[in-house]
Structures are given as structure tokens and as C-alpha cells.
Design a protein around this motif. Structure first.
Motif, PDB file in Angstrom:
ATOM      1  N   LYS A 200       0.837  -1.208   0.000  1.00 27.12           N
ATOM      2  CA  LYS A 200       0.000   0.000   0.000  1.00 27.12           C
ATOM      3  C   LYS A 200       0.866   1.250   0.000  1.00 27.12           C
ATOM      4  N   ILE A 201       1.941   1.234   0.807  1.00 25.29           N
ATOM      5  CA  ILE A 201       2.814   2.408   0.881  1.00 25.29           C
ATOM      6  C   ILE A 201       3.538   2.592  -0.456  1.00 25.29           C
ATOM      7  N   GLU A 202       3.930   1.487  -1.068  1.00 28.47           N
ATOM      8  CA  GLU A 202       4.623   1.603  -2.361  1.00 28.47           C
ATOM      9  C   GLU A 202       3.696   2.207  -3.420  1.00 28.47           C
ATOM     10  N   ASP A 203       2.419   1.754  -3.430  1.00 30.11           N
ATOM     11  CA  ASP A 203       1.448   2.350  -4.361  1.00 30.11           C
ATOM     12  C   ASP A 203       1.340   3.845  -4.112  1.00 30.11           C
ATOM     13  N   LEU A 204       1.319   4.175  -2.857  1.00 27.82           N
ATOM     14  CA  LEU A 204       1.183   5.572  -2.464  1.00 27.82           C
ATOM     15  C   LEU A 204       2.353   6.394  -2.998  1.00 27.82           C
ATOM     16  N   ILE A 205       3.557   5.843  -2.901  1.00 28.19           N
ATOM     17  CA  ILE A 205       4.742   6.558  -3.373  1.00 28.19           C
ATOM     18  C   ILE A 205       4.620   6.830  -4.874  1.00 28.19           C
ATOM     19  N   HIS A 206       4.100   5.832  -5.618  1.00 31.81           N
ATOM     20  CA  HIS A 206       3.874   6.024  -7.053  1.00 31.81           C
ATOM     21  C   HIS A 206       2.943   7.193  -7.317  1.00 31.81           C
ATOM     22  N   GLU A 207       1.889   7.265  -6.516  1.00 31.03           N
ATOM     23  CA  GLU A 207       0.909   8.344  -6.682  1.00 31.03           C
ATOM     24  C   GLU A 207       1.525   9.700  -6.362  1.00 31.03           C
ATOM     25  N   LEU A 208       2.295   9.709  -5.283  1.00 29.70           N
ATOM     26  CA  LEU A 208       2.761  10.986  -4.754  1.00 29.70           C
ATOM     27  C   LEU A 208       3.836  11.633  -5.608  1.00 29.70           C
ATOM     28  N   LYS A 209       4.593  10.837  -6.351  1.00 32.56           N
ATOM     29  CA  LYS A 209       5.761  11.414  -7.018  1.00 32.56           C
ATOM     30  C   LYS A 209       5.367  12.397  -8.118  1.00 32.56           C
ATOM     31  N   ARG A 210       4.078  12.426  -8.485  1.00 33.12           N
ATOM     32  CA  ARG A 210       3.647  13.418  -9.461  1.00 33.12           C
ATOM     33  C   ARG A 210       3.742  14.832  -8.883  1.00 33.12           C
ATOM     34  N   GLU A 211       3.584  14.915  -7.576  1.00 31.71           N
ATOM     35  CA  GLU A 211       3.546  16.243  -6.953  1.00 31.71           C
ATOM     36  C   GLU A 211       4.751  16.523  -6.064  1.00 31.71           C
ATOM     37  N   VAL A 212       5.343  15.490  -5.503  1.00 27.11           N
ATOM     38  CA  VAL A 212       6.388  15.683  -4.498  1.00 27.11           C
ATOM     39  C   VAL A 212       7.644  14.923  -4.914  1.00 27.11           C
ATOM     40  N   THR A 213       8.786  15.510  -4.599  1.00 29.36           N
ATOM     41  CA  THR A 213      10.035  14.786  -4.781  1.00 29.36           C
ATOM     42  C   THR A 213      10.185  13.823  -3.607  1.00 29.36           C
TER      43      THR A 213
END
Lengths: 266, 472
Positions: A200-213
Motif C-alpha cells: 500500500k505504501i509503495e502504491d502511495l509513493i507512485h501516486e505521490l511522485k507526481r507532486e512531491v520529490t
């Protein structure tokens, strides 16, 4: 010989970063008399996931924590060199470390929510940063981005300690995201979690990298391969190799990197 | 082999620890039991005082009879139950409820044993009421010799019942030759105290010797009310008359203790918590802060008498605060401050480092980390330590004794510059008084102190169990 402001050509970085958010130049960190980081020079690209891998005790966490000056909180820690964040040296005298930490968020190895309610955990960062919009909406926004909202929306006033480990870690991510940092530093965020929570956290990281480094330290090479765009291999306080993830895992240049990836030490 | 040796040592320590605990419990139990036993007379003393009587011990040493003590009514309140049955100041109480009494303790013991309701008091009227005024008259026939003569017999008096007349010369009372006006009456008391109901008198009337018998004892019933709660309430809420144990009270000392400890708390809490927060959260680790820490640890172990001397020299003399509540509070603050700093630092240290890191990583300033996280989470621990320190301060006598606080004051301190006494000093004062009854009020005050301590310690334990955070 490397003078001040050594060029990247002389370092272990095998590629040019076009839009670096961090330009790290000859960063050395000491803990009391022991040198933990040795002359690290590298660029970290914006809105990408950069993974730091390496054997235990190689200085991964120290390196990560020196990017938002968290090491200042540990007595005996001392840094030399420069870290330019969007062109500004965060180790310059005029820079307030508190301001640095507001713009560069952090998620820790063990989930560490405050002993308060779920809502208060997320709202704290907003409150101390003088947020004066709709607090509830912003908390919801942060929890949604951390993919936790649906699980906790009915129990926002429950203690954060009643959540599962994976939920607690996502709460910590939501807490960090609430103040809209430009960078999220993650220090082995999955090491205390089970495989499902990790996914779940890994999926989240995929989502987040569009906005955050995202800069993530991980002990798990497969995880680095799965989620990162760039990977740095650290060994005994030095960055031995920094390359696009695909390249580092398929054609490592340094024999030590190759040995580590092959599982010959670690 | 080695294992069993270690096990044996472990068992030995276990036995030591258990017996230590049992001893402590036994000591505590004995302490409370003896104190409670002593304080048990409080109700009887109060019943006596409520009836309007304050008692005092007198004694007489007559040739042939030896040393005898007796109880005299030292004060009789107007319109009280005692006054209504005719008792007045100077009368001698010889028996209560049929039990002969020779000292105040025996009176209160008899009242307590008698229980609720009226008790018969046997008493000898004072000389004026018994036989009027006596006069020493020179004997014309023998130069240099005097005789004791009755002048006027009060109507209805025991002397009149016995047939005495004005002008009679008292030759002997209860087989003792009369040598003085006071001695004649004391001989009556002595005769009754040694068991005589009828005192034989020898008199000379118009040159003739006559033998008469006097019944000096009067019996009246006084309704005594044994009121346990009332007795304690009156004891705690009056300043009273410090000369008589049954009329004295703890109010002044209680207010003094509260004021002094209040002043102390006002200084110690902010200073102690502030210093601890600074040392724990802000101070750099260098030789100076190290030295400060060692100093604080040493101060916490300083004998309280030394602190008292410091308070006397600095607060009372140099600063000119005198023996005031303010000086007392400051002196106690000096004693309690190091202890509070140490307890607060322990509580702050119990907050894990990751809490500080988590808050700092969100851009909280050091003050915000302390204000919103470390301090709130440590507060139950801080309060627990502070309450225990308060309990210690309430029981301290030595520093304030050296400061020169009074052993008793006859007023309630109203301002911070007033003189004061505190409960432990009041106990000290009462415990060292020789008169009957003061050991009882001292015990009662000790019970007040014990209950306060138990209450404060329970509160501390309650706070700790109820609010302390578990970091999981």
C-alpha cells in the motif's frame, strides 16, 4: 584533488540531472570523532523517486537526515559542505533549520504518530504553520492523499495508537503531506510493516511522485527497483554509484555495487 | 554449583526485602495505632471543654500524707453546664462517674469510659465556698503563735452543715494539725483524696475542744456529650486558648502551613519546571551545565537545617523579611526546588526522542515541540513529582525552626508579612509540654499530618496511573 564546489564530472554520478531540487556538494558529517558521511556530491532530481541503498551502517539514514537538518537535533552531530535546496544552501548561517523542515517533510522508520487523535495528528503541522483555511477540509485532503481517508473518516477522534502499523505509517505520511512539503524524505518507511501494508505504501509513493520529490532510504533492493527512478548505492559513508535505477541494477559500474546487488554482502 | 550459589543469594535478598517490608508495615501500623490511641482522648477532652471546664493539675505535700495530686477547675465558663451545677474556678474534682481522679488525664479517661450521657462529678468547693474566709489570729495567751479562725460561714455551705460557727478555731483537719489558712483546706482535699468521705475536725469554741465531722464532697450530674466529629471539627477550626489542651486548636498552624507551602509552590513550580525544561531541552552539553546539574543534585541532598540557616541569614536578615510567611515560603522553596527540578527532568526524559523528532520534522520550533508535545505528555509525571515534594514540604519542621518561626501564634496569619507557625512546629511545641492532654492534641495534629500525607500520596499515585502515557 577536489576544491570547493567540485564539479559533477569528478564524482560518482554518471548522468546529468536537468532540474535538480538538491545539489549536494562535498557533504561530510561527523558524529563526535567518527566520520559518518564522506564527501558526498550528487544531484537529486525533482518530482522523481530517488532511492538510497546500501548495507547497514553505511550512512544512508544520516545522509537522508542531513537533507532537512534533522541531524542538528542529535548532540555531537556536525556537518561540513553544502546542500543546495532550490539553489539555497541550507547549511548557510542565515538559514533557519525550522524553515528547512517545513519545506522538506520526513517519514520515519517506525511509525511515530503523536499520542493524540487521528485528526490532531494531521492538524498539528497546519496549526503551527499558521494555517487559517478550513482545517477539516485540509485534514481530509491530506488523509485522502495518504490513501487513509476511507479507513478513518468515521473515527477521526480515535487515538492514533489504535490504528494498525500500516495505517499509522500512512497517517505519518498524511501528517507530513498536510503542510505541503516540496520533498518527502522517507527513512525505511516499510521496514516495520507486513507485505500488504508495504504494498500500500509503495502504491502511495507512485501516486505521490507526481507532486512531491521523494527520497527514500531502503534496506530492500527489490523495493528500490520497484519504486525508484534513480538509485544511489552507499558504502562506508560514501556514495559509490548514483545512476538511473534500471542502469544501476543491470549494469553496475562499481564492482562493490555489483557484489552488493548480487547478494555477496549486505 | 555457581548457579545455586547465585540462587541462594537471590533468596537471601528476597528474604531481606520481604522482612524489610514487613518491618516497615509493622512500624507504620504501630505508629498509627499509638498515635490514634493518644488522640482518642480528644473526644473526652472536648466533652469536658464543651461542659465549660478547663482542668489543671495541682499538688500538695503534707507531712504524714506525702505527695498528693489533685485536679482543679482552672476555668469555668459562665452559663456553661458546669457553672449551672455550681462549679466555679478553684473547685477540686475528686471523682467522675464514681472513679476517683487525681490528674486531668484520669478525668478524661473516666469521661471516656463513662460514655454518653450525664456523669456524676464529685467535687470539693474552693475554700471560700467550703467554709468562707479563714483568718490567722494571734493567740493572746501564747506570744508568737497563731491560730486559724473561721470568720463567716456562707449560708448552705458544707461547713454550716457540719455545725461550724464563726469564731471557731481550727485545731486539726483529718488528724493533721492546722498550721495555715491554705493548709487547712489542702488537708481537707488530701483527706478526701486518700479515701475519706467524712473528714474529722477538731475545733476550739469558747475555750472548749470539740470534735465535728465535715462532709466536704458535693455530687452533681453534668451531661457530657461525646461528639467525635464535633471534637475534631472544633480542634481544627479554632485558635483557642493555648494554655489548656482541651481548648487549644490547630487553625493557626493549618493556615500557616497552607500559606507557607502556597508561597513555596508559587515559586517552585514555575522555576523548577522552567529550569528542568531548559536543562533537558535547550541547554548545550558543556562543563557549565554539567556543573549546574551536579550542584542541583547536591542541593537536593542538603540537610534541611542548613537550608534553614541560609533562609535565616539571607531572607530573614539580609532581605529584612523577618520571620514572615514570605520568608518561610522562600526557605522551603529552596529546599524543594532541586527535588522538583530532578523529578521534572525525569518526567521529561520519559518522553521518547521520536516524539521530538516527529514534531521537529513538521517544522515545529524547539519551543513548539516543548509547548505542544513534550510538556503536555510529561505533565502527569511532573505533577506526581511536585505533589510528593509538596507533601515533604508540609512535614518539614527543621528549616522553619531555624528560620525562627514561632512555636505557636495566637492569631491566624493574614498577610505574607505576618508571623506564622506550621503544623510540625505546633506538634513539636505540644509534644514538649509537660501538662496532661498536650500529648493528646500533639497526637491529633500528627494524625492530621499523616492523613494529609496519605491523601497527597494517593493523589500522586492516582494521577500517575490515570494519566501517564504508555508509549506503544
Amino acid at each position: 584533488m577536489k576544491g570547493k564546489g567540485a564539479s559533477l564530472a569528478e564524482t560518482t554520478q554518471s548522468f546529468l540531472v536537468e532540474n535538480p531540487i538538491f545539489e549536494i556538494r562535498q557533504l561530510s558529517v561527523w558524529y563526535k570523532a567518527q566520520q559518518v558521511l564522506k564527501d558526498v556530491t550528487m544531484d537529486i532530481p525533482e518530482k522523481q523517486v530517488t532511492a538510497i541503498i546500501g548495507p547497514s551502517g553505511c550512512g544512508k539514514s544520516t545522509f537522508l537526515r542531513s537533507l532537512n537538518r534533522m541531524n542538528d537535533l542529535i548532540p555531537g552531530m556536525r556537518a561540513e559542505g553544502q546542500v543546495f535546496f532550490r539553489g539555497l544552501n541550507i547549511y548557510a548561517r542565515s538559514v533557519d533549520p525550522v524553515e528547512v523542515r517545513r519545506r522538506i517533510g520526513m517519514v520515519f522508520q517506525v511509525p511515530n504518530p503523536f499520542p493524540k487523535s487521528i485528526f490532531e495528528n494531521v492538524a498539528f503541522g497546519l496549526r503551527i504553520n499558521g494555517f487559517n483555511g478550513d482545517l477539516k477540509a485540509k485534514v481530509q485532503w491530506a488523509l485522502e492523499r495518504a490513501a487513509l481517508w476511507d479507513e478513518v473518516k468515521h473515527c477521526l477522534h480515535k487515538s492514533a495508537f489504535e490504528l494498525s502499523g500500516g495505517q499509522q505509517q500512512r497517517l505519518c505520511i498524511a501528517r507530513a503531506l498536510a503542510v505541503e512539503p516540496e520533498v518527502l524524505l522517507m527513512d525505511e518507511p516499510c521496514s516495520a510493516l507486513d507485505p500488504i501494508a508495504t504494498a500500500k505504501i509503495e502504491d502511495l509513493i507512485h501516486e505521490l511522485k507526481r507532486e512531491v520529490t521523494i527520497v527514500i532510504v531502503t534496506h530492500n533492493m527489490q523495493q528500490a527497483a520497484r519504486i525508484s527512478d534513480y538509485t544511489a548505492f552507499m558504502f562506508l559513508g560514501e556514495v559509490l554509484e548514483f545512476a538511473p535505477t534500471g542502469l544501476l541494477f543491470t549494469k553496475p559500474k562499481d564492482p562493490k555495487t555489483e557484489a552488493y546487488l548480487a547478494g555477496r554482502f549486505g | 554449583m555457581r548457579r545455586s550459589w547465585r540462587k541462594g543469594l537471590g533468596n537471601a535478598f528476597g528474604v531481606l526485602a520481604t522482612s524489610g517490608l514487613l518491618l516497615a508495615l509493622l512500624a507504620l501500623g504501630t505508629m498509627i495505632a499509638t498515635t490514634a490511641l493518644q488522640a482518642g482522648k480528644l473526644t473526652a477532652m472536648d466533652a469536658m471543654a464543651q461542659a465549660g471546664l478547663a482542668l489543671s493539675l495541682r499538688s500538695v505535700d503534707l507531712p504524714g500524707l506525702g505527695f498528693l495530686s489533685y485536679v482543679v477547675a482552672a476555668q469555668v465558663d459562665a452559663n456553661s453546664a458546669a457553672a449551672q451545677v455550681g462549679l466555679s474556678q478553684g473547685d477540686v474534682i475528686v471523682a467522675v462517674g464514681g472513679r476517683p481522679v487525681g490528674r486531668p488525664n484520669e478525668v478524661w479517661g473516666a469521661v471516656k469510659a463513662r460514655g454518653e450521657g450525664p456523669a456524676t462529678i464529685a467535687w470539693i468547693p474552693k475554700p471560700e465556698k467550703l467554709w468562707g474566709r479563714l483568718q490567722a489570729v494571734a493567740r493572746p495567751e501564747r506570744a508568737g503563735e497563731f491560730c486559724v479562725t473561721l470568720t463567716s460561714i456562707p449560708a448552705g455551705s458544707k461547713a454550716q452543715e457540719a455545725g461550724l460557727q464563726p469564731g471557731d478555731v481550727l485545731i486539726s483537719v483529718g488528724d493533721l494539725p492546722v498550721t495555715g489558712t491554705r493548709q487547712a483546706w489542702e488537708a481537707v482535699v488530701a483527706a478526701v483524696r486518700s479515701g475519706l468521705e467524712e473528714v474529722p475536725l477538731e475545733i476550739e469554741r469558747e475555750g472548749k475542744r470539740l470534735k465535728l465531722s465535715l462532709h466536704p464532697v458535693q455530687r452533681t450530674e453534668i451531661p457530657f456529650q461525646l461528639d467525635f466529629f464535633g471534637a475534631w471539627w472544633r480542634f481544627l477550626t479554632r485558635i483557642g486558648d493555648p494554655r489548656y489542651p482541651e481548648r487549644t486548636g490547630l487553625l493557626s498552624a493549618l493556615v500557616g502551613s497552607l500559606l507557607v507551602v502556597g508561597v513555596m509552590a508559587l515559586f517552585v513550580f514555575p522555576l523548577g519546571v522552567g529550569a528542568a525544561v531548559y536543562l533537558e531541552e535547550y541547554a548545550p552539553k558543556n562543563w557549565f551545565t554539567e556543573a549546574v546539574q551536579i550542584l542541583i543534585a547536591n542541593l537536593a541532598g542538603m540537610p534541611s537545617a542548613v537550608v534553614g540557616i541560609f533562609g535565616l541569614e539571607i531572607f530573614a536578615r539580609s532581605w529584612g523579611l523577618g520571620r514572615s510567611v514570605f520568608a518561610g515560603g522562600l526557605t522551603l522553596a529552596l529546599l524543594i526546588l532541586p527535588q522538583t527540578i530532578i523529578a521534572t527532568r525525569e518526567a521529561l526524559r520519559a518522553v521518547p526522542r521520536w516524539v521530538r523528532e516527529a514534531a521537529a520534522s513538521l517544522g515545529a520550533t524547539p519551543w513548539q515541540v516543548v509547548r505542544f508535545h513534550v510538556l503536555p505528555y510529561a505533565l502527569p509525571g511532573i505533577f506526581t513529582g511536585f505533589i510528593l515534594a509538596l507533601a515533604r514540604a508540609l512535614g518539614e519542621a527543621a528549616p522553619l525552626l531555624l528560620l525562627g518561626a514561632f512555636l505557636y501564634v495566637t492569631f491566624v496569619p493574614k498577610s505574607l508579612m505576618d508571623s506564622f507557625t506550621i503544623v510540625p512546629l505546633q506538634i513539636f511545641d505540644w509534644a514538649t509540654k509537660p501538662q496532661d492532654g498536650f500529648s493528646c492534641v500533639a497526637a491529633a495534629a500528627i494524625i492530621v499530618l499523616i492523613i494529609t500525607h496519605l491523601a497527597l500520596n494517593s493523589l500522586a499515585i492516582f494521577l500517575r496511573n490515570r494519566y501517564q502515557r504508555r508509549w506503544t
